[in-house]
Design a protein around this motif. Structure first.
Motif, PDB file in Angstrom:
ATOM      1  N   VAL A   1      -0.295   7.892 -15.120  1.00  0.00           N
ATOM      2  CA  VAL A   1      -0.603   8.015 -13.788  1.00  0.00           C
ATOM      3  C   VAL A   1      -0.662   7.198 -12.793  1.00  0.00           C
ATOM      4  O   VAL A   1      -1.452   6.562 -13.118  1.00  0.00           O
ATOM      5  N   LEU A   2       0.295   6.349 -12.194  1.00  0.00           N
ATOM      6  CA  LEU A   2       0.073   5.302 -11.135  1.00  0.00           C
ATOM      7  C   LEU A   2      -0.018   6.151 -10.165  1.00  0.00           C
ATOM      8  O   LEU A   2       0.614   6.206  -9.530  1.00  0.00           O
ATOM      9  N   GLU A   3      -1.412   5.485  -8.444  1.00  0.00           N
ATOM     10  CA  GLU A   3      -1.848   5.766  -7.380  1.00  0.00           C
ATOM     11  C   GLU A   3      -1.525   5.182  -7.064  1.00  0.00           C
ATOM     12  O   GLU A   3      -2.190   3.394  -7.272  1.00  0.00           O
ATOM     13  N   ALA A   4      -1.259   4.826  -5.509  1.00  0.00           N
ATOM     14  CA  ALA A   4      -1.748   3.731  -4.726  1.00  0.00           C
ATOM     15  C   ALA A   4      -1.743   4.365  -3.143  1.00  0.00           C
ATOM     16  O   ALA A   4      -0.955   5.627  -2.538  1.00  0.00           O
ATOM     17  N   ASP A   5      -3.210   3.650  -2.255  1.00  0.00           N
ATOM     18  CA  ASP A   5      -3.313   4.489  -1.373  1.00  0.00           C
ATOM     19  C   ASP A   5      -3.633   3.604  -0.393  1.00  0.00           C
ATOM     20  O   ASP A   5      -4.302   2.255  -0.856  1.00  0.00           O
ATOM     21  N   GLY A   6      -3.940   3.897   0.745  1.00  0.00           N
ATOM     22  CA  GLY A   6      -5.202   2.166   1.669  1.00  0.00           C
ATOM     23  C   GLY A   6      -4.988   1.466   2.046  1.00  0.00           C
ATOM     24  O   GLY A   6      -5.632   0.745   2.245  1.00  0.00           O
ATOM     25  N   ILE A   7      -3.483   2.048   1.725  1.00  0.00           N
ATOM     26  CA  ILE A   7      -2.524   0.573   2.467  1.00  0.00           C
ATOM     27  C   ILE A   7      -2.186   0.832   3.638  1.00  0.00           C
ATOM     28  O   ILE A   7      -1.272   1.276   4.115  1.00  0.00           O
ATOM     29  N   LYS A   8      -2.792  -0.342   4.395  1.00  0.00           N
ATOM     30  CA  LYS A   8      -2.212  -0.516   6.141  1.00  0.00           C
ATOM     31  C   LYS A   8      -1.832  -1.582   6.124  1.00  0.00           C
ATOM     32  O   LYS A   8      -2.430  -2.643   6.463  1.00  0.00           O
TER      33      LYS A   8
ATOM     34  N   VAL B   1      -3.133  -6.889   0.593  1.00  0.00           N
ATOM     35  CA  VAL B   1      -3.809  -5.851   1.242  1.00  0.00           C
ATOM     36  C   VAL B   1      -4.942  -5.739   1.339  1.00  0.00           C
ATOM     37  O   VAL B   1      -5.334  -5.071   0.132  1.00  0.00           O
ATOM     38  N   PRO B   2      -6.060  -5.830   2.071  1.00  0.00           N
ATOM     39  CA  PRO B   2      -6.843  -5.501   1.753  1.00  0.00           C
ATOM     40  C   PRO B   2      -7.032  -4.210   1.905  1.00  0.00           C
ATOM     41  O   PRO B   2      -6.586  -2.843   3.259  1.00  0.00           O
ATOM     42  N   ASP B   3      -7.956  -3.091   1.121  1.00  0.00           N
ATOM     43  CA  ASP B   3      -8.486  -1.897   1.089  1.00  0.00           C
ATOM     44  C   ASP B   3      -7.399  -1.427   0.430  1.00  0.00           C
ATOM     45  O   ASP B   3      -7.429  -0.378  -0.206  1.00  0.00           O
ATOM     46  N   ALA B   4      -6.279  -1.938   0.179  1.00  0.00           N
ATOM     47  CA  ALA B   4      -5.263  -1.083  -1.136  1.00  0.00           C
ATOM     48  C   ALA B   4      -6.134  -0.839  -2.496  1.00  0.00           C
ATOM     49  O   ALA B   4      -6.798  -1.889  -3.128  1.00  0.00           O
ATOM     50  N   SER B   5      -5.770   0.420  -2.298  1.00  0.00           N
ATOM     51  CA  SER B   5      -5.976   0.986  -3.700  1.00  0.00           C
ATOM     52  C   SER B   5      -5.051   1.121  -4.853  1.00  0.00           C
ATOM     53  O   SER B   5      -4.422   2.090  -4.137  1.00  0.00           O
TER      54      SER B   5
END
Length: 226
Positions: A11-18, A63-67
């Protein structure tokens, strides 16, 4: 052969992308999930940040803080994790002086296997990528990344310039490969994406919306389909 760590479902997940350009938020409320065995579509108008999101997931854009995580384990930048994922941008990925066979060897792909359902490509296998049409070069690059030994493949406009008959065959190829991979693709050919994908996201005003069981109706509501 994939490393043992890639055995079983992934499972690939991404969040915290601003991301903001010139003070305007492009990506601000993002959660993306792709798992092996799925084809996930990413839709949205030009300039909404689809390419930026794909680049961030892949790791080409910091991207800073990107997870970005696989099975809850952080993988940033993701492309540095061997065998995890590959990415086809909108621009050509491979240099035009390479022959199709050389490009396949570079990506450790069996070119005959990758093109077995596209016999019309066989006369071009020893020719250079720069000598074939743009649509043919695009098709070859999509096929090579599809068949490369990675767990996930990301595609930005994979159907661009490809003949309709090849788009249909390529969609079938993607469905077959998705039995062992997770695919994330963004394309303006909404009809092909909707028919192909198990999950569809819409990038709208900086927010990534996961569409429901009737994505066509939701896209009409957001003004993307007549």
């Amino acid at each position: 052969m994939k490393a043992p760590r890639w055995a079983g479902p992934q499972v690939l997940e991404a969040d915290g992308i601003k991301v903001a350009f010139s003070g305007r938020a492009i990506l601000s409320n993002v959660y993306l999930r792709v798992q092996t065995g799925q084809i996930v579509g990413l839709l949205g108008r030009n300039g909404t940040g689809k390419s930026t999101l794909l680049q961030t997931v892949f790791g080409a854009r910091a991207v800073p803080d990107a997870s970005v995580r696989v099975n809850n384990q952080r993988v940033v930048p993701a492309f540095q994790t061997p065998g995890l994922l590959n990415y086809l941008p909108q621009v050509p990925l491979l240099p035009g002086h390479l022959s199709l066979r050389q490009a396949a060897r570079l990506l450790r792909v069996d070119i005959d296997q990758a093109t077995r359902n596209f016999p019309e490509l066989h006369p071009h296998l020893d020719g250079r990528l720069g000598e074939v049409s743009g649509g043919t070069a695009r098709l070859v690059q999509v096929l090579l990344l599809l068949h490369a030994d990675t767990v996930f493949s990301l595609f930005d406009e994979p159907f661009t310039g490809i003949m309709p008959v090849h788009v249909e065959a390529l969609a079938t190829e993607m469905q077959q490969v998705a039995q062992r991979k997770g695919l994330l693709l963004s394309d303006h050919r909404y009809a092909e994406v909707l028919a192909l994908c198990d999950v569809v996201y819409l990038l709208h005003h900086g927010r990534l919306l996961r569409l429901g069981v009737n994505p066509r109706e939701e896209l009409r509501d957001y003004g993307y389909l007549l």
